[in-house]
Write a protein that holds these residues in place. Sequence first.
Motif, PDB file in Angstrom:
ATOM      1  N   CYS A   1     120.884 -18.736 -24.450  1.00 30.43           N
ATOM      2  CA  CYS A   1     121.743 -17.789 -23.776  1.00 30.43           C
ATOM      3  C   CYS A   1     123.123 -18.100 -24.201  1.00 30.43           C
ATOM      4  CB  CYS A   1     121.557 -17.599 -22.313  1.00 30.43           C
ATOM      5  SG  CYS A   1     122.640 -16.758 -21.625  1.00 30.43           S
ATOM      6  N   PRO A   2     123.927 -17.195 -24.862  1.00 24.50           N
ATOM      7  CA  PRO A   2     125.392 -17.807 -25.177  1.00 24.50           C
ATOM      8  C   PRO A   2     126.468 -17.534 -24.088  1.00 24.50           C
ATOM      9  CG  PRO A   2     124.913 -15.487 -25.889  1.00 24.50           C
ATOM     10  CD  PRO A   2     123.636 -15.935 -25.446  1.00 24.50           C
ATOM     11  N   PHE A   3     126.109 -16.859 -22.886  1.00 26.38           N
ATOM     12  CA  PHE A   3     126.850 -17.025 -21.798  1.00 26.38           C
ATOM     13  C   PHE A   3     126.620 -18.078 -21.204  1.00 26.38           C
ATOM     14  CE2 PHE A   3     126.217 -12.126 -22.816  1.00 26.38           C
ATOM     15  CZ  PHE A   3     127.443 -11.905 -22.708  1.00 26.38           C
ATOM     16  N   GLY A   4     125.422 -18.734 -21.292  1.00 28.62           N
ATOM     17  CA  GLY A   4     125.294 -20.259 -20.452  1.00 28.62           C
ATOM     18  C   GLY A   4     125.995 -21.308 -21.145  1.00 28.62           C
ATOM     19  N   LEU A   5     126.148 -21.221 -22.433  1.00 24.23           N
ATOM     20  CA  LEU A   5     126.930 -22.075 -23.267  1.00 24.23           C
ATOM     21  C   LEU A   5     128.581 -21.852 -23.185  1.00 24.23           C
ATOM     22  CD1 LEU A   5     125.319 -22.313 -26.701  1.00 24.23           C
ATOM     23  CD2 LEU A   5     125.405 -24.034 -25.004  1.00 24.23           C
ATOM     24  N   LYS A   6     128.829 -20.598 -22.853  1.00 22.74           N
ATOM     25  CA  LYS A   6     130.147 -20.362 -22.495  1.00 22.74           C
ATOM     26  C   LYS A   6     130.497 -20.823 -21.091  1.00 22.74           C
ATOM     27  CE  LYS A   6     131.767 -16.171 -23.889  1.00 22.74           C
ATOM     28  NZ  LYS A   6     131.556 -14.610 -24.325  1.00 22.74           N
ATOM     29  N   SER A   7     129.740 -20.588 -20.197  1.00 24.43           N
ATOM     30  CA  SER A   7     129.780 -21.203 -18.849  1.00 24.43           C
ATOM     31  C   SER A   7     130.122 -22.582 -18.828  1.00 24.43           C
ATOM     32  CB  SER A   7     128.598 -20.558 -17.896  1.00 24.43           C
ATOM     33  OG  SER A   7     128.830 -19.142 -17.911  1.00 24.43           O
ATOM     34  N   LYS A   8     129.138 -23.446 -19.558  1.00 20.72           N
ATOM     35  CA  LYS A   8     129.294 -24.809 -19.645  1.00 20.72           C
ATOM     36  C   LYS A   8     130.562 -25.214 -20.258  1.00 20.72           C
ATOM     37  CE  LYS A   8     126.606 -28.704 -21.170  1.00 20.72           C
ATOM     38  NZ  LYS A   8     127.581 -29.477 -21.989  1.00 20.72           N
ATOM     39  N   SER A   9     131.007 -24.475 -21.243  1.00 18.06           N
ATOM     40  CA  SER A   9     132.393 -24.952 -21.964  1.00 18.06           C
ATOM     41  C   SER A   9     133.599 -24.821 -20.811  1.00 18.06           C
ATOM     42  CB  SER A   9     132.352 -24.271 -23.098  1.00 18.06           C
ATOM     43  OG  SER A   9     133.709 -24.511 -23.779  1.00 18.06           O
ATOM     44  N   MET A  10     133.321 -23.549 -20.389  1.00 19.74           N
ATOM     45  CA  MET A  10     134.458 -23.186 -19.312  1.00 19.74           C
ATOM     46  C   MET A  10     134.480 -24.434 -18.132  1.00 19.74           C
ATOM     47  SD  MET A  10     135.092 -19.866 -17.143  1.00 19.74           S
ATOM     48  CE  MET A  10     135.257 -18.750 -18.573  1.00 19.74           C
ATOM     49  N   LEU A  11     133.461 -24.563 -17.535  1.00 21.83           N
ATOM     50  CA  LEU A  11     133.473 -25.559 -16.533  1.00 21.83           C
ATOM     51  C   LEU A  11     133.738 -26.810 -16.837  1.00 21.83           C
ATOM     52  CD1 LEU A  11     130.098 -24.560 -14.932  1.00 21.83           C
ATOM     53  CD2 LEU A  11     132.161 -24.345 -13.768  1.00 21.83           C
ATOM     54  N   GLU A  12     133.712 -27.387 -18.279  1.00 20.83           N
ATOM     55  CA  GLU A  12     134.027 -28.685 -18.783  1.00 20.83           C
ATOM     56  C   GLU A  12     135.569 -28.723 -19.141  1.00 20.83           C
ATOM     57  OE1 GLU A  12     129.997 -30.086 -20.881  1.00 20.83           O
ATOM     58  OE2 GLU A  12     131.359 -28.921 -22.026  1.00 20.83           O
ATOM     59  N   ARG A  13     135.995 -27.560 -19.689  1.00 20.58           N
ATOM     60  CA  ARG A  13     137.376 -27.298 -19.776  1.00 20.58           C
ATOM     61  C   ARG A  13     138.228 -27.265 -18.504  1.00 20.58           C
ATOM     62  NH1 ARG A  13     135.627 -23.149 -22.788  1.00 20.58           N
ATOM     63  NH2 ARG A  13     137.008 -21.724 -21.564  1.00 20.58           N
ATOM     64  N   LYS A  14     137.682 -26.916 -17.523  1.00 25.40           N
ATOM     65  CA  LYS A  14     138.252 -27.158 -16.128  1.00 25.40           C
ATOM     66  C   LYS A  14     138.311 -28.247 -15.369  1.00 25.40           C
ATOM     67  CE  LYS A  14     139.886 -22.861 -16.032  1.00 25.40           C
ATOM     68  NZ  LYS A  14     141.472 -22.539 -16.184  1.00 25.40           N
ATOM     69  N   GLY A  15     137.611 -29.261 -16.258  1.00 22.87           N
ATOM     70  CA  GLY A  15     137.342 -30.662 -15.695  1.00 22.87           C
ATOM     71  C   GLY A  15     136.189 -31.021 -14.707  1.00 22.87           C
ATOM     72  N   TYR A  16     135.147 -30.032 -14.882  1.00 21.63           N
ATOM     73  CA  TYR A  16     134.059 -30.428 -14.092  1.00 21.63           C
ATOM     74  C   TYR A  16     133.070 -31.282 -14.687  1.00 21.63           C
ATOM     75  CZ  TYR A  16     135.504 -27.037 -10.512  1.00 21.63           C
ATOM     76  OH  TYR A  16     136.316 -26.332  -9.520  1.00 21.63           O
ATOM     77  N   GLU A  17     132.432 -31.982 -13.851  1.00 24.00           N
ATOM     78  CA  GLU A  17     131.092 -32.779 -14.548  1.00 24.00           C
ATOM     79  C   GLU A  17     129.974 -31.825 -14.227  1.00 24.00           C
ATOM     80  OE1 GLU A  17     128.449 -36.549 -13.657  1.00 24.00           O
ATOM     81  OE2 GLU A  17     130.405 -36.465 -12.959  1.00 24.00           O
ATOM     82  N   VAL A  18     129.428 -31.284 -15.301  1.00 25.86           N
ATOM     83  CA  VAL A  18     128.391 -30.308 -15.059  1.00 25.86           C
ATOM     84  C   VAL A  18     126.886 -30.722 -15.295  1.00 25.86           C
ATOM     85  CG1 VAL A  18     127.405 -28.015 -16.275  1.00 25.86           C
ATOM     86  CG2 VAL A  18     129.798 -28.871 -16.398  1.00 25.86           C
ATOM     87  N   ASP A  19     126.131 -30.701 -13.864  1.00 25.12           N
ATOM     88  CA  ASP A  19     124.750 -30.828 -13.880  1.00 25.12           C
ATOM     89  C   ASP A  19     124.244 -29.382 -14.457  1.00 25.12           C
ATOM     90  OD1 ASP A  19     122.344 -31.555 -12.959  1.00 25.12           O
ATOM     91  OD2 ASP A  19     122.521 -30.302 -11.162  1.00 25.12           O
ATOM     92  N   ASP A  20     123.614 -29.672 -15.926  1.00 25.14           N
ATOM     93  CA  ASP A  20     123.271 -28.588 -16.705  1.00 25.14           C
ATOM     94  C   ASP A  20     121.832 -28.546 -16.611  1.00 25.14           C
ATOM     95  OD1 ASP A  20     123.376 -26.604 -18.666  1.00 25.14           O
ATOM     96  OD2 ASP A  20     123.553 -27.950 -20.207  1.00 25.14           O
ATOM     97  N   ASN A  21     121.374 -27.430 -15.981  1.00 25.42           N
ATOM     98  CA  ASN A  21     119.821 -27.464 -15.800  1.00 25.42           C
ATOM     99  C   ASN A  21     119.349 -26.156 -16.808  1.00 25.42           C
ATOM    100  OD1 ASN A  21     119.188 -28.889 -13.009  1.00 25.42           O
ATOM    101  ND2 ASN A  21     121.328 -27.859 -12.977  1.00 25.42           N
ATOM    102  N   LEU A  22     118.451 -26.561 -17.733  1.00 29.44           N
ATOM    103  CA  LEU A  22     117.961 -25.697 -18.618  1.00 29.44           C
ATOM    104  C   LEU A  22     116.538 -24.960 -18.183  1.00 29.44           C
ATOM    105  CD1 LEU A  22     118.509 -27.797 -22.041  1.00 29.44           C
ATOM    106  CD2 LEU A  22     120.087 -26.312 -20.820  1.00 29.44           C
ATOM    107  N   LEU A  23     116.732 -23.657 -18.283  1.00 28.30           N
ATOM    108  CA  LEU A  23     115.381 -22.826 -18.236  1.00 28.30           C
ATOM    109  C   LEU A  23     114.736 -22.634 -19.445  1.00 28.30           C
ATOM    110  CD1 LEU A  23     117.177 -20.132 -15.531  1.00 28.30           C
ATOM    111  CD2 LEU A  23     115.927 -22.549 -15.185  1.00 28.30           C
TER     112      LEU A  23
END
Length: 271
Positions: free
Chosen positions: A36-58
């Motif tokens: 999902c491209p929107f999933g990758l874009k969401s992860k990138s946005m969160l990381e750019r905002k300084g969040y540590e992302v608990d990334d759960n793949l479906l």
Amino acid sequence: MTTTDIIDGPDTARAKSKGTEKTASLYRMAMPGHLCPFGLKSKSMLERKGYEVDDNLLTTREEVDAFQAAHDVKTTPIAFIDGEQIGGYTDLKKHFGYRVLGKDDTTYTPIIAIFGSTALMALAVVLNLYAGFPALTFLMWFFAISMVALAIQKLQDVEAFVNGFLGYDLLARRYVPYGYAYPFLELFAGVGMMALIGTGSALIWLVAPVGIFIGTIGAVSVIKAVYIEKRDLKCACVGGGSNVPLGVISLSENLIMAGMGIWMLGMWLSA
């Protein structure tokens, strides 16, 4: 992550996004046949905002369906921040204060991108082919290249362009085939002007009248629709389905085409 973790529901997801640090939980589709491209874009946005992302793949259709059922959502990705369910990529953009265009919202971004690019192309041509910086020659190249770029936008989906064009063009509304011919006429005029700039060729008489004709009709149509009838329409200048408002941009496009034709004829006659 196991299927059980997914079915546990939103409480588990919220809990995983809480903590003393900036932490976010993200659930996104990453199946073998579809990432999902929107999933990758969401992860990138969160990381750019300084969040540590608990990334759960479906990773399977079953996991996606289970997650959607457990969290009562219809799409993924879904992000959680500080225990709050934010939503998908568009919801994240809103959460962080980015502008999100609605169906009826307008934007000048496509025009800025096109005219910015064509100005740079015209600058490259002039710096490469001419001594000094002849400003009038630069403008001629800029206008001609812009006509070609706008024609390409229309030619990507002629049917969609015609649908928008018929909303305001006076000639196309009386004779629909003109709407289908318009992008090709604009392309012909633009390429012809590029080929004839500075040549003094009599072939200008084949090209310039086309620009004058379609530009004049277009300008009159925009003036009638926008400035006389006060209609709120979208411009088909960058193709069908755009969110560019009909008005000064489309009027400028048409006046430039007509003006270029008159200019080139005048230069030929005065030579």
